[in-house]
Design an enzyme around this catalytic site. Structure first.
Site, PDB file in Angstrom:
ATOM      1  N   GLU A   6      -9.690   5.716   6.972  1.00  0.00           N
ATOM      2  CA  GLU A   6     -10.150   4.330   7.080  1.00  0.00           C
ATOM      3  C   GLU A   6     -11.289   4.224   8.083  1.00  0.00           C
ATOM      4  OE1 GLU A   6      -8.598  -0.244   7.715  1.00  0.00           O
ATOM      5  OE2 GLU A   6      -7.238   1.407   8.239  1.00  0.00           O
ATOM      6  N   GLU A  62      -4.381  -7.530   3.890  1.00  0.00           N
ATOM      7  CA  GLU A  62      -4.151  -7.256   5.308  1.00  0.00           C
ATOM      8  C   GLU A  62      -4.847  -8.321   6.162  1.00  0.00           C
ATOM      9  OE1 GLU A  62      -4.210  -3.384   8.268  1.00  0.00           O
ATOM     10  OE2 GLU A  62      -6.089  -4.112   7.442  1.00  0.00           O
TER      11      GLU A  62
END
Length: 274
Positions: A141, A235
């Site tokens: 990420e 998220e």
């Protein structure tokens, strides 16, 4: 066509069962769990997932100073590698396919040593071998420059995984971070699409999709044309400088309810008109 999940640790200290009830109510198929293997009852978690017919889509690694894969301190690197291996075991036990990896800890915004990139590559290369043994994919990420410094955009992430050179190390796209770091999100996705295995959705304010300025139509259109088969994971977060602090919060459940519904309805509304 898309499968939807949500990162459960954003609900603070809410029970997993309470979260799963909400996800089922709004049509989510999966849940992303926090990577805290030492604090989870695997059997109880599996029972709850089966009870509500929800998949564990992924494990979201939590990277603090003691879990720094890039550290100049060998003992910290060893601890970080051990931690990610535990997350891989956790994913395997819960039927998840993805473990999210951040190459250095969240909050480290400047280099302390010139070898940190190489240290992180070596750490993740070792983890890629372990992930392969367990049929798990590590998703690198890219985190924005205000939260970390080592891998901040998809181009960096692509270069990183190419240096790691492991078939079980891929990458993910987080559209909140991309809003801050990518000059052209579709171009960035195009260049890195061969490695894309996971997606995080939040608006530019980090709230639920549709509450900010991000136009998700070209993004979802791109994923559809790509025949993206991974999860689209929500998220959203409150306005905090350290996202991990959210796990200690107890926010009003009505806000969770609104954001959970808002996120999936906004994205599904776009997808239905593509």
């Amino acid at each position: 066509m898309f499968k939807y999940s949500l990162t459960q640790w954003i609900f603070g200290n809410e029970s997993l069962e309470e979260s799963l009830k909400r996800l089922v109510k709004y049509g989510y198929q999966g849940v992303e769990l926090a990577g805290e293997p030492d604090f989870i009852d695997i059997n109880k978690t599996r029972e709850l997932l089966d009870k509500y017919n929800v998949e564990c889509s992924s494990i979201c690694g939590i990277y603090n100073e003691e879990r720094d894969l890039s550290s100049e301190n060998k003992e910290i690197r060893k601890n970080a590698i051990k931690y990610v291996k535990k997350c891989i075991n956790m994913a395997n036990a819960l039927g998840a396919r993805i473990v999210i990896v951040v190459p250095t800890y969240v909050g480290k915004v400047e280099a302390k040593n010139r070898e940190e990139w190489n240290n992180a590559v070596a750490s993740v290369r070792e983890l890629g071998d372990y992930a392969k043994q367990h049929n798990i994919i590590l998703a690198i990420e890219a985190i924005n420059r205000y939260e970390t410094y080592l891998v901040t955009n998809l181009y960096n992430a692509k270069r990183f995984i190419e240096e790691v050179n492991s078939e079980n190390v891929k990458m993910m796209a987080d559209f909140f971070h991309m809003n801050l770091e990518e000059q052209d999100m579709i171009n960035a996705l195009t260049i890195t699409s061969d490695h894309l295995v996971h997606v995080h959705i939040a608006d530019n304010t980090r709230e639920a999709a549709g509450l900010g300025q991000t136009d998700f139509t070209p993004i979802m259109s791109f994923l559809k044309k790509l025949n993206y088969s991974g999860y689209v994971c929500m998220e959203f977060l409150p306005s905090v400088s350290n996202p991990y602090l959210v796990s200690e919060y107890r926010t009003e459940s009505s806000l969770y309810e609104d954001y959970t519904r808002q996120s999936i309805e906004h994205i599904k509304g776009i997808v239905n008109h593509l």
